[in-house]
Design an enzyme around this catalytic site. Structure first.
Site, PDB file in Angstrom:
ATOM      1  CG  PHE A 159      26.028  -7.610 -59.300  1.00 20.97           C
ATOM      2  CD1 PHE A 159      27.350  -6.907 -59.010  1.00 20.97           C
ATOM      3  CD2 PHE A 159      26.032  -7.221 -60.664  1.00 20.97           C
ATOM      4  CE1 PHE A 159      28.307  -5.971 -59.609  1.00 20.97           C
ATOM      5  CE2 PHE A 159      26.584  -6.190 -61.594  1.00 20.97           C
ATOM      6  CZ  PHE A 159      27.640  -5.724 -61.097  1.00 20.97           C
ATOM      7  CB  VAL A 196      20.008 -12.503 -58.638  1.00 18.94           C
ATOM      8  CG1 VAL A 196      20.222 -12.343 -57.110  1.00 18.94           C
ATOM      9  CG2 VAL A 196      19.430 -11.443 -59.510  1.00 18.94           C
ATOM     10  CE  LYS A 197      28.738 -15.243 -57.108  1.00 15.45           C
ATOM     11  NZ  LYS A 197      29.735 -15.198 -57.019  1.00 15.45           N
ATOM     12  CB  ILE A 198      20.842 -17.071 -54.656  1.00 21.05           C
ATOM     13  CG1 ILE A 198      19.984 -16.500 -55.321  1.00 21.05           C
ATOM     14  CG2 ILE A 198      20.114 -17.824 -53.243  1.00 21.05           C
ATOM     15  CD1 ILE A 198      19.309 -15.175 -54.602  1.00 21.05           C
ATOM     16  CG  ASN A 204      26.034 -17.577 -60.315  1.00 22.41           C
ATOM     17  OD1 ASN A 204      26.225 -18.494 -59.763  1.00 22.41           O
ATOM     18  ND2 ASN A 204      26.873 -16.749 -60.858  1.00 22.41           N
TER      19      ASN A 204
END
Length: 240
Positions: A66, A92-94, A119
């Site tokens: 996400f 965690v998508k950064i 991620n």
């Protein structure tokens, strides 16, 4: 061509439709799931956190990514900590930069140092891969997501770049390379052939899996019949 069940690359389902995500989760060949704010908006998701928590109630045994939704790094950091707390299987998508083009490496380094599984996404260049790799914690699981499909959209072959990215990440055992935004099933086999760890695949592409290994002469005949049947059904006529 390698059969799907023999592929080394892991297939992750990419989307934001709840029913489709749960259906893909049930497929043994799907090893994880990803989503992003654009997909969620297209799917009509109104409450980000409620949607995410509902998905995670049903999907606990496979990784799910996400994304943070702020453009300011301080707020991204707070959001990342919140998202990471939703479950042990959460990445965690950064984004690799914010909307001003400022790199997120320092944020990635801080999060990774605290054990947050990141991620890093929206990567399109090898220099970005190198910079992200340098910020990762080699002992904490992470994903480096290169949007290979968007590279291909510019007329550039993404395979050499992705192969080079595999080599860069070889020194970081806990990091895995994602071939993101594929445009066709062939990309799965390309990703597999270069040793890419993961490829994200949309439900539309996954529905084409039965075509893998099909006899091309048979497929040609099916196509001819389709053209003929459609012309007949439409009532078209020439030189009658």
């Amino acid at each position: 061509m390698t059969a799907i069940e023999r592929l080394r690359v892991k297939i992750f389902a990419d989307g934001a439709d709840r029913a489709a995500m749960l259906a893909m989760h049930a497929q043994p060949f799907v090893k994880g799931l990803t989503t992003n704010p654009t997909l969620m908006r297209k799917a009509g998701i109104a409450d980000y956190q409620a949607f995410a928590r509902d998905i995670l109630e049903h999907i606990r045994d496979k990784p799910v990514s996400f994304e943070v939704i702020s453009d300011e790094f301080a707020q991204m950091e707070r959001q990342a900590q919140e998202i990471a707390g939703w479950g042990d299987n959460v990445y965690v998508k950064i984004p690799v930069t914010n909307t001003r083009g400022e790199p997120s490496h320092a944020l990635v380094r801080r999060l990774a140092s605290r054990g947050v599984k990141v991620n890093v996404t929206a990567i399109l260049t090898l220099s970005q891969v190198r910079e992200v790799a340098a910020a990762l914690n080699p002992e904490v699981a992470s994903y480096v997501s290169v949007l290979a499909g968007r590279i291909a959209d510019t007329g550039v072959d993404p395979v050499p770049l992705m192969a080079a990215a595999v080599r860069i990440l070889a020194t970081i055992p806990a990091a895995e390379l994602i071939w993101a935004s594929p445009r066709e099933l062939l990309n799965i086999f390309q990703a597999d052939s270069i040793g890419c760890h993961i490829i994200t695949v949309t439900p539309d592409l996954l529905r084409k899996l039965p075509l893998v290994g099909r006899n091309l002469e048979e497929l040609s005949l099916e196509t001819v019949r389709m053209f003929y049947d459609d012309a007949t059904a439409a009532g078209y006529s020439l030189c009658e």
